[in-house]
Design a protein around this motif. Structure first.
Motif, PDB file in Angstrom:
ATOM      1  N   ALA A   1       9.628   3.114   6.500  1.00 19.56           N
ATOM      2  CA  ALA A   1       8.938   1.833   6.287  1.00 19.56           C
ATOM      3  C   ALA A   1       9.719   0.741   7.017  1.00 19.56           C
ATOM      4  O   ALA A   1       9.581   0.596   8.230  1.00 19.56           O
ATOM      5  CB  ALA A   1       8.782   1.569   4.792  1.00 19.56           C
ATOM      6  N   THR A   2      10.584   0.000   6.314  1.00 19.94           N
ATOM      7  CA  THR A   2      11.363  -1.047   6.994  1.00 19.94           C
ATOM      8  C   THR A   2      12.616  -0.480   7.672  1.00 19.94           C
ATOM      9  O   THR A   2      13.291  -1.195   8.408  1.00 19.94           O
ATOM     10  CB  THR A   2      11.793  -2.145   6.002  1.00 19.94           C
ATOM     11  N   GLY A   3      12.948   0.746   7.360  1.00 23.69           N
ATOM     12  CA  GLY A   3      14.046   1.416   8.062  1.00 23.69           C
ATOM     13  C   GLY A   3      15.417   1.268   7.410  1.00 23.69           C
ATOM     14  O   GLY A   3      16.374   1.913   7.842  1.00 23.69           O
ATOM     15  N   GLY A   4      15.511   0.451   6.365  1.00 24.60           N
ATOM     16  CA  GLY A   4      16.812   0.226   5.733  1.00 24.60           C
ATOM     17  C   GLY A   4      17.422   1.498   5.140  1.00 24.60           C
ATOM     18  O   GLY A   4      18.630   1.730   5.243  1.00 24.60           O
ATOM     19  N   THR A   5      16.567   2.304   4.542  1.00 30.68           N
ATOM     20  CA  THR A   5      17.035   3.542   3.902  1.00 30.68           C
ATOM     21  C   THR A   5      17.595   4.503   4.953  1.00 30.68           C
ATOM     22  O   THR A   5      18.721   5.004   4.820  1.00 30.68           O
ATOM     23  CB  THR A   5      15.861   4.226   3.152  1.00 30.68           C
TER      24      THR A   5
ATOM     25  N   ARG B   1      11.662  11.756  -2.513  1.00 27.33           N
ATOM     26  CA  ARG B   1      10.523  12.383  -1.837  1.00 27.33           C
ATOM     27  C   ARG B   1      10.917  13.039  -0.519  1.00 27.33           C
ATOM     28  O   ARG B   1      10.151  13.808   0.057  1.00 27.33           O
ATOM     29  CB  ARG B   1       9.386  11.365  -1.640  1.00 27.33           C
TER      30      ARG B   1
ATOM     31  N   VAL C   1       0.880  -1.174   0.000  1.00 28.24           N
ATOM     32  CA  VAL C   1       0.000   0.000   0.000  1.00 28.24           C
ATOM     33  C   VAL C   1       0.913   1.219   0.000  1.00 28.24           C
ATOM     34  O   VAL C   1       1.564   1.517   1.002  1.00 28.24           O
ATOM     35  CB  VAL C   1      -0.923   0.021   1.235  1.00 28.24           C
ATOM     36  N   PHE C   2       0.979   1.888  -1.114  1.00 28.29           N
ATOM     37  CA  PHE C   2       1.867   3.030  -1.269  1.00 28.29           C
ATOM     38  C   PHE C   2       1.212   4.279  -0.697  1.00 28.29           C
ATOM     39  O   PHE C   2       0.066   4.591  -1.014  1.00 28.29           O
ATOM     40  CB  PHE C   2       2.189   3.232  -2.756  1.00 28.29           C
ATOM     41  N   LYS C   3       1.950   4.966   0.161  1.00 24.21           N
ATOM     42  CA  LYS C   3       1.436   6.198   0.776  1.00 24.21           C
ATOM     43  C   LYS C   3       1.843   7.364  -0.117  1.00 24.21           C
ATOM     44  O   LYS C   3       3.005   7.782  -0.105  1.00 24.21           O
ATOM     45  CB  LYS C   3       2.024   6.362   2.182  1.00 24.21           C
TER      46      LYS C   3
ATOM     47  N   GLU D   1      12.034  -2.231   1.381  1.00 25.08           N
ATOM     48  CA  GLU D   1      10.795  -3.012   1.505  1.00 25.08           C
ATOM     49  C   GLU D   1      10.598  -3.797   0.199  1.00 25.08           C
ATOM     50  O   GLU D   1      10.106  -4.907   0.193  1.00 25.08           O
ATOM     51  CB  GLU D   1       9.625  -2.052   1.738  1.00 25.08           C
TER      52      GLU D   1
ATOM     53  N   ASP E   1      13.217  12.043   5.700  1.00 27.74           N
ATOM     54  CA  ASP E   1      12.662  11.345   4.541  1.00 27.74           C
ATOM     55  C   ASP E   1      11.137  11.392   4.646  1.00 27.74           C
ATOM     56  O   ASP E   1      10.591  11.727   5.699  1.00 27.74           O
ATOM     57  CB  ASP E   1      13.162   9.893   4.487  1.00 27.74           C
ATOM     58  N   ASP E   2      10.468  11.025   3.565  1.00 29.53           N
ATOM     59  CA  ASP E   2       8.997  11.107   3.602  1.00 29.53           C
ATOM     60  C   ASP E   2       8.388   9.989   4.448  1.00 29.53           C
ATOM     61  O   ASP E   2       7.518  10.232   5.277  1.00 29.53           O
ATOM     62  CB  ASP E   2       8.383  11.123   2.183  1.00 29.53           C
ATOM     63  N   VAL E   3       8.877   8.744   4.223  1.00 34.03           N
ATOM     64  CA  VAL E   3       8.264   7.584   4.890  1.00 34.03           C
ATOM     65  C   VAL E   3       9.334   6.722   5.563  1.00 34.03           C
ATOM     66  O   VAL E   3      10.346   6.398   4.940  1.00 34.03           O
ATOM     67  CB  VAL E   3       7.509   6.709   3.853  1.00 34.03           C
TER      68      VAL E   3
HETATM   69  P1  AMP Z   1      12.430   1.708   4.021  1.00 39.05           P
HETATM   70  O1  AMP Z   1      13.894   1.648   3.707  1.00 39.05           O
HETATM   71  O2  AMP Z   1      11.743   0.390   3.892  1.00 39.05           O
HETATM   72  O3  AMP Z   1      12.157   2.383   5.338  1.00 39.05           O
HETATM   73  O4  AMP Z   1      11.770   2.572   2.887  1.00 39.05           O
HETATM   74  C1  AMP Z   1      11.793   3.925   2.927  1.00 39.05           C
HETATM   75  C2  AMP Z   1      11.782   4.521   1.552  1.00 39.05           C
HETATM   76  O5  AMP Z   1      10.937   3.839   0.642  1.00 39.05           O
HETATM   77  C3  AMP Z   1      11.277   5.924   1.647  1.00 39.05           C
HETATM   78  O6  AMP Z   1      12.201   6.723   0.932  1.00 39.05           O
HETATM   79  C4  AMP Z   1       9.919   5.911   1.015  1.00 39.05           C
HETATM   80  O7  AMP Z   1       9.870   6.934   0.058  1.00 39.05           O
HETATM   81  C5  AMP Z   1       9.776   4.576   0.326  1.00 39.05           C
HETATM   82  N1  AMP Z   1       8.638   3.769   0.785  1.00 39.05           N
HETATM   83  C6  AMP Z   1       8.704   2.565   1.365  1.00 39.05           C
HETATM   84  N2  AMP Z   1       7.506   2.062   1.610  1.00 39.05           N
HETATM   85  C7  AMP Z   1       6.623   2.984   1.197  1.00 39.05           C
HETATM   86  C8  AMP Z   1       5.203   3.054   1.182  1.00 39.05           C
HETATM   87  N3  AMP Z   1       4.437   2.048   1.663  1.00 39.05           N
HETATM   88  N4  AMP Z   1       4.649   4.167   0.700  1.00 39.05           N
HETATM   89  C9  AMP Z   1       5.397   5.174   0.218  1.00 39.05           C
HETATM   90  N5  AMP Z   1       6.732   5.150   0.189  1.00 39.05           N
HETATM   91  C10 AMP Z   1       7.345   4.076   0.661  1.00 39.05           C
END
Ligand code: AMP
Length: 175
Positions: free
Chosen positions: A127-131, A63, A24-26, A100, A123-125
């Motif tokens: 999610a899994t925290g890897g970024t 973003r 589910v993309f935010k 993710e 960052d905008d989101v």
């Molecule tokens: P992560 O490394 O999994 O925390 O992913 C973070 C990055 O992926 C951010 O830069 C977000 O822009 C993008 N992202 C990951 N999951 C989503 C999501 N469900 N909706 C929108 N952006 C996402």
């Protein structure tokens, strides 16, 4: 009662199965279309920085650039972009990480951070925290001190906060 959080949430669009089935993309582009929502979001992000000294803002492609730049300009500090490989023209530090959906590498100009700099990462989101974790590693490898990692939203069910739990985290919205 309609709180600022309620209002802000109403500007985020859930897009099912993007970019892959099951995700589910935010979508924040609907938020960016509203000056009122942008102000609310910026105010929220700034509210948790009031007593904190920030020397630099580091924000993540792409973003993260929208509010990262607004934060830097409002805080009156320099802005540094974290980019995908091959985009930054000078000497960089790189960090690979898991996403993710897939894996990637990020880069930051080597001269962006000086030892002891107090850094806000945006960052905008989350999610899994890897970024965010990869960016924290790069900033620390250059001697920066991470004051806070902030996000428009964190997706708590993906537990990204666990990867960056040694740093203060703030998100305007939580899901
Ligand atoms: P992560 O490394 O999994 O925390 O992913 C973070 C990055 O992926 C951010 O830069 C977000 O822009 C993008 N992202 C990951 N999951 C989503 C999501 N469900 N909706 C929108 N952006 C996402």
């Amino acid at each position: 009662m309609k709180t600022p959080t309620h209002t802000l949430k109403s500007y985020i669009t859930d897009v099912q199965d993007f970019p892959k089935k099951g995700i589910v993309f935010k979508d924040i582009t609907s938020l960016l279309q509203s000056p009122e929502a942008v102000s609310l979001c910026l105010e929220s992000l700034l509210s948790e920085l009031k007593d904190k000294k920030i020397d630099k803002v580091v924000a993540i492609e792409a973003r993260g650039f929208f509010f990262g730049m607004l934060l830097a300009q409002t805080l009156n500090v320099p802005f540094f972009p974290v980019r995908k490989p091959g985009k930054l023209p000078r000497k960089v530090v790189s960090q690979s990480f898991d996403l993710e959906y897939g894996s990637d590498i990020l880069e930051l100009h080597e001269d962006a951070i000086k030892s002891g700099d107090k850094v806000l990462i945006h960052d905008d989101v989350l999610a899994t925290g890897g970024t965010a974790e990869a960016v924290c590693k790069m900033v620390e490898s250059l001697g920066g001190q991470i004051v806070q990692c902030n996000f428009i939203m964190k997706l708590n069910f993906l537990e990204g906060f666990k990867k960056i739990q040694s740093y203060p985290i703030y998100a305007a919205l939580t899901y």
